[in-house]
Design a protein around this motif. Sequence first.
Motif, PDB file in Angstrom:
ATOM      1  N   HIS A   1       1.849  19.274  16.740  1.00 32.39           N
ATOM      2  CA  HIS A   1       3.028  19.915  16.148  1.00 32.39           C
ATOM      3  C   HIS A   1       2.731  20.461  14.752  1.00 32.39           C
TER       4      HIS A   1
ATOM      5  N   TYR B   1      11.105  15.297  18.865  1.00 36.98           N
ATOM      6  CA  TYR B   1      10.927  16.649  18.336  1.00 36.98           C
ATOM      7  C   TYR B   1      12.133  17.543  18.653  1.00 36.98           C
TER       8      TYR B   1
ATOM      9  N   ALA C   1      17.178  21.776  15.169  1.00 38.94           N
ATOM     10  CA  ALA C   1      16.337  22.927  14.842  1.00 38.94           C
ATOM     11  C   ALA C   1      15.568  23.412  16.065  1.00 38.94           C
ATOM     12  N   GLN C   2      14.994  22.477  16.820  1.00 35.15           N
ATOM     13  CA  GLN C   2      14.241  22.853  18.015  1.00 35.15           C
ATOM     14  C   GLN C   2      15.155  23.519  19.043  1.00 35.15           C
TER      15      GLN C   2
ATOM     16  N   HIS D   1      13.666  23.083  10.525  1.00 36.08           N
ATOM     17  CA  HIS D   1      12.403  22.417  10.852  1.00 36.08           C
ATOM     18  C   HIS D   1      11.769  21.787   9.612  1.00 36.08           C
TER      19      HIS D   1
ATOM     20  N   TYR E   1       6.895  19.742  11.814  1.00 33.53           N
ATOM     21  CA  TYR E   1       6.930  20.711  12.912  1.00 33.53           C
ATOM     22  C   TYR E   1       6.676  22.117  12.396  1.00 33.53           C
TER      23      TYR E   1
ATOM     24  N   SER F   1       6.402  24.923  15.169  1.00 31.79           N
ATOM     25  CA  SER F   1       7.694  25.360  15.702  1.00 31.79           C
ATOM     26  C   SER F   1       8.418  26.250  14.702  1.00 31.79           C
ATOM     27  N   ARG F   2       8.369  25.885  13.436  1.00 30.03           N
ATOM     28  CA  ARG F   2       8.997  26.715  12.404  1.00 30.03           C
ATOM     29  C   ARG F   2       8.349  28.093  12.350  1.00 30.03           C
TER      30      ARG F   2
END
Length: 338
Positions: free
Chosen positions: A57, A220, A224-225, A258, A262, A265-266
């Motif tokens: 991540h 996770y 946000a995800q 995020h 992470y 992902s951001r």
Amino acid sequence: MDRRTFLGATGAAALLAGTPLSHLIKPAEPSRLPSVVRPEDIEQVEAAATVLAGWDHHYGGGGIVRTAAEAQLRWASALLELPCPDTLRAGLFAAAARLGMVVGAADFDAHAHQDARRVFAFAAACAEEAGQWHLRAKVYSYRARQAVWLGDCDSGLTYAELGLAHENRLTPTERAMLHTAKARALAKAGEVQATLRAVGQADEAFAQARPGEDPPWMAYYDAAQHAGDTGHALYDLVAVGYRPDTAADRLRTAVEGHTEAYVRSRTFSRSKLASLTMSTGDPHEAATIGHQALDEVVKLHSRRATDDMRQLASLAAVHRTTSEAAKLRDRIKETIKT
């Protein structure tokens, strides 16, 4: 004694001269497996999966992350062939499934797609052998995401629906994750109304989420995800005429939500927001967001992240008379060469 004298005295200088350093650390005697599976062996596999997932991540799946993950999976898969007490068998297969999905995710991020498919299939088989519906759901979510990334929307939809089998056994967070995977497959296929229904189902499920009930590997999937994943689905609908503001709002929420745990992902959400803004909004604003995304991409080992940057560069090229967009395009081309 100075360093040169010390090296000469110990013979290290002779060893280093003309010798690839990697040869010096090649083990002469590989680690031995236990004679029978013990609880501590299972605990070590689970601990490895937790650590490697965190690295994946934060740093991306390539480089040292994938190399380390593959070595751990070889060890775990070898444990499956050892004598194992019946009381430990389900736990052993569950641990192997969890590690397998982490390794498959790293392979996917590194564009080692054939390896990812093979490892995800291994993880799914282990999860089913263990009777672990929660792990099975997560593995099928990954398989759906990979298929959609490769443009195989039908397989992506199938995998998402397989993950939703017996969804009453899953937590609301897991259902949200899989409905989002379904939405992304439908969006890539241009199915506007079906995508919006799937996003609505995902939102409804996530509204009922109780993180304390989720297995640890689902930590996770926070607000946000969820915003980022649904935002990605809605982003793909913009190409077939859907309004961009809803996708932009969700992607912006993801970027702001995020944490440093992470980063990848951001970065995905930030680069998609930059691309969306570049194609439908203000190219000056898009360039600012794009530079921020690129600042993070260069720190990652993620082929998926670099692909997003190439897409952004193509969109920026349309605004060649806008200096900020042109500078972003040039910086991306200079930074991402392969």
